[in-house]
Design a protein around this motif. Structure first.
Motif, PDB file in Angstrom:
ATOM      1  N   MET A  27      33.407  39.100  46.034  1.00 17.68           N
ATOM      2  CA  MET A  27      33.405  39.972  44.872  1.00 17.68           C
ATOM      3  C   MET A  27      34.409  39.437  43.842  1.00 17.68           C
ATOM      4  N   THR A  28      34.062  39.534  42.582  1.00 21.87           N
ATOM      5  CA  THR A  28      34.906  39.064  41.500  1.00 21.87           C
ATOM      6  C   THR A  28      36.067  40.025  41.287  1.00 21.87           C
ATOM      7  N   SER A  29      37.278  39.480  41.228  1.00 21.22           N
ATOM      8  CA  SER A  29      38.484  40.289  41.131  1.00 21.22           C
ATOM      9  C   SER A  29      39.081  40.229  39.720  1.00 21.22           C
ATOM     10  N   ILE A  30      39.473  41.398  39.216  1.00 23.23           N
ATOM     11  CA  ILE A  30      40.016  41.556  37.874  1.00 23.23           C
ATOM     12  C   ILE A  30      41.402  42.193  37.972  1.00 23.23           C
ATOM     13  N   LEU A  31      42.337  41.741  37.152  1.00 25.08           N
ATOM     14  CA  LEU A  31      43.619  42.420  37.014  1.00 25.08           C
ATOM     15  C   LEU A  31      43.575  43.208  35.715  1.00 25.08           C
ATOM     16  N   LEU A  32      43.733  44.519  35.819  1.00 27.12           N
ATOM     17  CA  LEU A  32      43.772  45.409  34.665  1.00 27.12           C
ATOM     18  C   LEU A  32      45.218  45.848  34.453  1.00 27.12           C
ATOM     19  N   VAL A  33      45.747  45.596  33.256  1.00 21.47           N
ATOM     20  CA  VAL A  33      47.118  45.981  32.935  1.00 21.47           C
ATOM     21  C   VAL A  33      47.055  46.995  31.793  1.00 21.47           C
ATOM     22  N   GLU A  34      47.375  48.239  32.116  1.00 17.34           N
ATOM     23  CA  GLU A  34      47.279  49.330  31.139  1.00 17.34           C
ATOM     24  C   GLU A  34      48.295  50.401  31.504  1.00 17.34           C
ATOM     25  N   ASP A  35      49.149  50.757  30.547  1.00 18.79           N
ATOM     26  CA  ASP A  35      50.197  51.742  30.812  1.00 18.79           C
ATOM     27  C   ASP A  35      49.757  53.191  30.571  1.00 18.79           C
ATOM     28  N   GLU A  36      48.656  53.403  29.897  1.00 13.59           N
ATOM     29  CA  GLU A  36      48.161  54.760  29.664  1.00 13.59           C
ATOM     30  C   GLU A  36      47.249  55.156  30.825  1.00 13.59           C
ATOM     31  N   PRO A  37      47.660  56.137  31.642  1.00 14.65           N
ATOM     32  CA  PRO A  37      46.888  56.493  32.844  1.00 14.65           C
ATOM     33  C   PRO A  37      45.416  56.818  32.579  1.00 14.65           C
ATOM     34  N   PHE A  38      45.118  57.568  31.528  1.00 19.16           N
ATOM     35  CA  PHE A  38      43.732  57.935  31.246  1.00 19.16           C
ATOM     36  C   PHE A  38      42.894  56.696  30.936  1.00 19.16           C
ATOM     37  N   ASP A  87      54.459  45.865  32.791  1.00 21.96           N
ATOM     38  CA  ASP A  87      54.609  44.411  32.819  1.00 21.96           C
ATOM     39  C   ASP A  87      55.133  43.906  34.158  1.00 21.96           C
ATOM     40  N   ARG A  88      56.065  44.622  34.761  1.00 23.76           N
ATOM     41  CA  ARG A  88      56.631  44.175  36.044  1.00 23.76           C
ATOM     42  C   ARG A  88      55.564  44.121  37.133  1.00 23.76           C
ATOM     43  N   ALA A  89      54.742  45.152  37.205  1.00 22.09           N
ATOM     44  CA  ALA A  89      53.670  45.170  38.209  1.00 22.09           C
ATOM     45  C   ALA A  89      52.651  44.064  37.926  1.00 22.09           C
ATOM     46  N   ALA A  90      52.395  43.807  36.648  1.00 23.29           N
ATOM     47  CA  ALA A  90      51.453  42.734  36.285  1.00 23.29           C
ATOM     48  C   ALA A  90      51.989  41.374  36.713  1.00 23.29           C
ATOM     49  N   PHE A  91      53.260  41.119  36.405  1.00 25.58           N
ATOM     50  CA  PHE A  91      53.848  39.833  36.781  1.00 25.58           C
ATOM     51  C   PHE A  91      53.879  39.673  38.303  1.00 25.58           C
ATOM     52  N   ALA A  92      54.189  40.744  39.017  1.00 30.83           N
ATOM     53  CA  ALA A  92      54.215  40.678  40.486  1.00 30.83           C
ATOM     54  C   ALA A  92      52.830  40.355  41.036  1.00 30.83           C
ATOM     55  N   ALA A  93      51.808  41.002  40.494  1.00 31.73           N
ATOM     56  CA  ALA A  93      50.435  40.737  40.953  1.00 31.73           C
ATOM     57  C   ALA A  93      50.044  39.292  40.656  1.00 31.73           C
ATOM     58  N   ALA A  99      47.473  35.203  41.384  1.00 31.91           N
ATOM     59  CA  ALA A  99      46.877  34.721  40.132  1.00 31.91           C
ATOM     60  C   ALA A  99      45.575  33.964  40.347  1.00 31.91           C
ATOM     61  N   ARG A 100      45.525  33.132  41.365  1.00 31.17           N
ATOM     62  CA  ARG A 100      44.332  32.327  41.611  1.00 31.17           C
ATOM     63  C   ARG A 100      43.130  33.166  42.033  1.00 31.17           C
ATOM     64  N   SER A 101      43.379  34.379  42.536  1.00 33.41           N
ATOM     65  CA  SER A 101      42.269  35.213  43.000  1.00 33.41           C
ATOM     66  C   SER A 101      41.620  36.010  41.869  1.00 33.41           C
ATOM     67  N   PHE A 102      42.273  36.081  40.704  1.00 34.27           N
ATOM     68  CA  PHE A 102      41.718  36.866  39.598  1.00 34.27           C
ATOM     69  C   PHE A 102      40.831  35.996  38.717  1.00 34.27           C
ATOM     70  N   ALA A 103      39.607  36.474  38.482  1.00 32.89           N
ATOM     71  CA  ALA A 103      38.706  35.786  37.564  1.00 32.89           C
ATOM     72  C   ALA A 103      39.037  36.142  36.122  1.00 32.89           C
ATOM     73  N   ASN A 139      47.053  30.306  36.388  1.00 39.99           N
ATOM     74  CA  ASN A 139      45.621  30.123  36.617  1.00 39.99           C
ATOM     75  C   ASN A 139      44.972  29.785  35.277  1.00 39.99           C
ATOM     76  N   ALA A 140      44.839  28.511  34.998  1.00 40.09           N
ATOM     77  CA  ALA A 140      44.325  28.052  33.704  1.00 40.09           C
ATOM     78  C   ALA A 140      42.907  28.534  33.419  1.00 40.09           C
ATOM     79  N   ASP A 141      42.159  28.905  34.452  1.00 42.46           N
ATOM     80  CA  ASP A 141      40.764  29.305  34.278  1.00 42.46           C
ATOM     81  C   ASP A 141      40.569  30.813  34.099  1.00 42.46           C
TER      82      ASP A 141
END
Length: 119
Positions: free
Chosen positions: A1-12, A34-40, A45-49, A74-76
């Motif tokens: 399955m294709t994996s996405i990192l979503l970075v959004e501070d507004e819960p809704f 930002d901290r959670a994004a950098f940690a992920a 990084a290589r697992s996120f499309a 992850n350059a791609d």
């Protein structure tokens, strides 16, 4: 399955986009700042499309900085920005990124992200 990192501070907004991406058949990891994004990224990084990030993440790094770090690891990785200030911010982002102005249709965003990942 294709994996996405979503970075959004507004819960809704995060919940709305996460649901739309999941319904489009994408696996979504959500980072609320930002901290959670950098940690992920440091760990996976290589697992996120793709990275879908708000530009304004509150205090700390912004979405442009998160995207730059993602591309270093992850350059791609495909990048999609979501922002209420698209017109004057577009030049600050990484190359070959999409800019989705707020308000946006979450299903349309999910379709575009799915298309990016499939290309």
């Amino acid at each position: 399955m294709t994996s996405i990192l979503l970075v959004e501070d507004e819960p809704f907004v995060a919940e709305l986009v996460e649901e739309a991406l999941s319904e489009a058949g994408l696996e979504v990891k959500v980072a609320r700042d930002d901290r959670a994004a950098f940690a992920a990224l440091e760990g996976e990084a290589r697992s996120f499309a793709a990275l879908v990030t708000d530009v304004n993440l509150g205090p700390g790094a912004n979405g442009f900085e998160v995207a730059r770090r993602a591309r270093e690891l992850n350059a791609d990785i495909k990048v999609v920005y979501i922002t209420g200030h698209a017109a004057h911010l577009a030049r600050q982002g990484v190359a070959d990124a999409l800019m989705f102005p707020k308000p946006f249709d979450a299903l349309e965003l999910a379709d575009r992200v799915r298309g990016l990942c499939d290309s």
